[in-house]
Enzyme design. Sequence first.
Site, PDB file in Angstrom:
ATOM      1  N   ASP A  63       0.832  -1.199   0.000  1.00  0.00           N
ATOM      2  CA  ASP A  63       0.000   0.000   0.000  1.00  0.00           C
ATOM      3  C   ASP A  63       0.869   1.252   0.000  1.00  0.00           C
ATOM      4  O   ASP A  63       1.484   1.588   1.013  1.00  0.00           O
ATOM      5  CB  ASP A  63      -0.905  -0.024   1.233  1.00  0.00           C
ATOM      6  CG  ASP A  63      -1.922   1.111   1.242  1.00  0.00           C
ATOM      7  OD1 ASP A  63      -2.012   1.830   0.225  1.00  0.00           O
ATOM      8  OD2 ASP A  63      -2.617   1.265   2.257  1.00  0.00           O
TER       9      ASP A  63
ATOM     10  N   ASP B 219      -1.500   5.555  -5.935  1.00  0.00           N
ATOM     11  CA  ASP B 219      -1.906   4.720  -4.797  1.00  0.00           C
ATOM     12  C   ASP B 219      -2.140   3.280  -5.232  1.00  0.00           C
ATOM     13  O   ASP B 219      -3.101   2.984  -5.930  1.00  0.00           O
ATOM     14  CB  ASP B 219      -3.179   5.295  -4.164  1.00  0.00           C
ATOM     15  CG  ASP B 219      -3.685   4.438  -3.007  1.00  0.00           C
ATOM     16  OD1 ASP B 219      -2.837   3.897  -2.269  1.00  0.00           O
ATOM     17  OD2 ASP B 219      -4.910   4.320  -2.841  1.00  0.00           O
TER      18      ASP B 219
END
Length: 468
Positions: A107, A336
């Site tokens: 992440d 992201d």
Amino acid sequence: MASLPFIFFLSFFIISTTLTSAGVAAATIKLSLSPFPHPSSSHPYQILNNLVTSSVARAHHLKHPKAKADNTTSSLLRASLFPHSYGGYTVSLKFGTPPQTLPFIMDTGSSLSWFPCTSRYLCSQCAFPNVDPAKIPTFAPKLSSSKKLVGCRNPKCSWLFGPDVASRCQDCEPTSENCTQTCPPYLIQYGLGSTAGLLLVENLVFPQKTFQDFLVGCSILSNRQPAGIAGFGRSAESLPSQLGLKKFSYCLVSRRFDDTGVSSNIMLETGSGSGDAKTPGLSYTPFYRNQVASNPNFKEFYYVTLRKILVGDKHVKVPYSYLVPGSDGNGGTIVDSGSTFTFMERPVFEVVSKEFEKQMGNYRRAREIENISGLAPCFNISGYTSIKFPELSFQFKGGAKMALPLVNYFSFVGDDKVACLMIVSDNVVGQGSHGGPAIILGSFQQQNYYIEFDMANNRFGWAERRCA
């Protein structure tokens, strides 16, 4: 990673566990990434709708996070990334002495790394395909000789809770140098999921090198988090920061929302310097540091400056305030890996989607599919022997252009009769109550690209590749 749209209130259990580390040498590390499974569904449209909902919820979280050169020899660490049907990619990491191997969702939109911890780990709404909530791999602190709870006055406690955390150490005398009170429990929200636990320092083990005193979360309660998180953001507690990475890179294998054994690699380059040599074949744009204090957590995101969005040869007119963060820190574009589909604020999405509608005016809109999948626009293309889709391109500061392959922004939905734009938005018009980054470049659009995060030279690089 994201989970379901509701606020998850946790009553935290304090557990007693006897939960002890040194230098960082120049090195490079290689890891493997893989996508994570999605909640079971009898209908493919529901899977897509869940992914759309997750991507929008993830965007809301990222936009409103909770307050919280020389030529030195480098070394490369490597690991495998595996894709999963629920939209994420997992990497296996080893913690403890002796090492325990666990999967983590990679992440780049968050910084704390954590693992499901102890035999008491509870995960609600974690019955994903191929996941038994009762059998989620967990870290066993009692089996590791190098574990240690983080003290309330340990500087690493302030990475998560800020410099005033000492005021919360009520059991410590102001003049005491040997306070044994632990760092407060953490509670982290990921859009549709959340986790809570206690902070440890532990050994992070790679074949070439062991990193001692690595700050990691020992999570006891989670919602919709069937694996831990490897935080690759920009804050002090992130994996790149703690390992002193000069750069990291990955190449996400193409997936169609099902679990697969095919993996690719993530490469971690450690060391104190890198020079400024660019990787051959890559296009680059500088990272942008969003330093506005309206939300300090924006500083952990990887911002890039998007200058233009092109649909076909048409430059769509996106308001400048959405392309570059303003004096309040709102606006701009981040990269992201934890978001599945690219998110665009409604005013940005509308000009992009309307241009697709205009250039694809010969095809009938598939409104029913839009309603049940959450995607739009969708076009009914049955009966056509050839279909023309406009190219979607992003042009960044410095002139570098990312011309997306068709499969990275349009996909057949349900069958070969309907094709949908795989970019999402929500129904909120304008930044007002929204705020935060206006565009979030998700993992679906990054598939089959070699992606490089060059922190030493403050730049983002990419090139089309076959990643498998």
